[in-house]
Design a protein around this motif. Structure first.
Motif, PDB file in Angstrom:
ATOM      1  N   GLU A  43      36.669  37.138  41.787  1.00 35.90           N
ATOM      2  CA  GLU A  43      35.789  38.124  42.416  1.00 35.90           C
ATOM      3  C   GLU A  43      34.496  38.246  41.616  1.00 35.90           C
ATOM      4  N   PRO A  44      33.386  38.515  42.285  1.00 41.65           N
ATOM      5  CA  PRO A  44      32.100  38.593  41.575  1.00 41.65           C
ATOM      6  C   PRO A  44      31.945  39.834  40.699  1.00 41.65           C
ATOM      7  N   ARG A 100      32.569  58.958  43.084  1.00 45.89           N
ATOM      8  CA  ARG A 100      33.270  59.500  41.912  1.00 45.89           C
ATOM      9  C   ARG A 100      34.779  59.648  42.137  1.00 45.89           C
ATOM     10  N   ARG A 101      35.218  59.704  43.393  1.00 41.07           N
ATOM     11  CA  ARG A 101      36.650  59.866  43.679  1.00 41.07           C
ATOM     12  C   ARG A 101      37.416  58.561  43.554  1.00 41.07           C
ATOM     13  N   ARG A 102      36.729  57.479  43.435  1.00 39.19           N
ATOM     14  CA  ARG A 102      37.345  56.156  43.480  1.00 39.19           C
ATOM     15  C   ARG A 102      37.152  55.444  42.143  1.00 39.19           C
ATOM     16  N   SER A 103      38.177  54.652  41.776  1.00 40.26           N
ATOM     17  CA  SER A 103      38.017  53.815  40.585  1.00 40.26           C
ATOM     18  C   SER A 103      38.043  52.348  40.998  1.00 40.26           C
ATOM     19  N   LEU A 104      37.464  51.542  40.168  1.00 39.76           N
ATOM     20  CA  LEU A 104      37.432  50.099  40.380  1.00 39.76           C
ATOM     21  C   LEU A 104      38.290  49.426  39.323  1.00 39.76           C
ATOM     22  N   VAL A 105      38.692  48.213  39.612  1.00 35.92           N
ATOM     23  CA  VAL A 105      39.542  47.439  38.715  1.00 35.92           C
ATOM     24  C   VAL A 105      38.781  46.186  38.304  1.00 35.92           C
ATOM     25  N   ALA A 106      38.802  45.906  37.007  1.00 37.24           N
ATOM     26  CA  ALA A 106      38.150  44.692  36.488  1.00 37.24           C
ATOM     27  C   ALA A 106      39.006  44.122  35.372  1.00 37.24           C
ATOM     28  N   LEU A 107      38.915  42.830  35.175  1.00 39.26           N
ATOM     29  CA  LEU A 107      39.617  42.225  34.051  1.00 39.26           C
ATOM     30  C   LEU A 107      39.065  42.775  32.750  1.00 39.26           C
TER      31      LEU A 107
END
Length: 164
Positions: free
Chosen positions: A59-60, A101-108
């Motif tokens: 994913e970018p 702000r209610r949402r989180s993201l996932v990253a390596l």
């Protein structure tokens, strides 16, 4: 007179070549599954978790948990549990979504990317050595086949999950 057609490159009938491709594809998928299990064991992850990490790496940028569900074919609840496991393992990190702000993201996690890259060094060289024997035109065909086969695989997985 030969029965080989120009489309088969003199390597038997088209039906024989198609059967050979199917057979070799089955061997490839089985070999990939065994490799994935061994690599996952080496880095201390479950094979499914390693596949998720591999997809995240493509994913970018950071993605939402819903995207993890879409990428892996898991339900949203299963994707959340997968992300929780990966966070506990230190492989991914949750980041605040700058747009919501209610949402989180996932990253390596950066150190996980380095650790997994290190584990991929020897296999990457081995797979690269296999590809060295092909011309650029052949590599283009191989890349096209792999892309199309992956699309077909995703579509068939969705079909199977939906019960069709």
């Amino acid at each position: 007179m030969s029965t080989d057609s120009p489309r088969t490159g003199g390597r038997g009938s088209r039906e024989e070549l198609l059967a050979r491709v199917v057979e070799e594809s089955r061997r490839h998928y089985a070999g990939h599954s065994l490799f994935n299990q061994a690599l996952a064991g080496r880095v201390g992850l479950h094979p499914t978790d390693l596949q998720c990490v591999a997809l995240l790496d493509l994913e970018p940028g950071p993605v939402g948990t819903g995207d993890v569900a879409r990428l892996t074919g898991l339900t949203s609840g299963s994707a959340t549990r997968l992300v929780d496991r990966l966070v506990r393992a230190g492989v991914v990190e949750r980041l605040a979504d700058p747009g919501d702000r209610r949402r989180s993201l996932v990253a390596l996690a950066p150190d996980a990317r380095a650790r997994l890259g290190e584990a991929w060094e020897a296999p990457g060289r081995a797979f690269g050595a296999v590809l060295e024997g092909y011309t650029d035109a052949e590599l283009a065909v191989i890349a096209d086949f792999m892309r199309r086969a992956a699309e077909a695989g995703r579509a068939q997985a969705e079909r199977l999950r939906s019960g069709d």
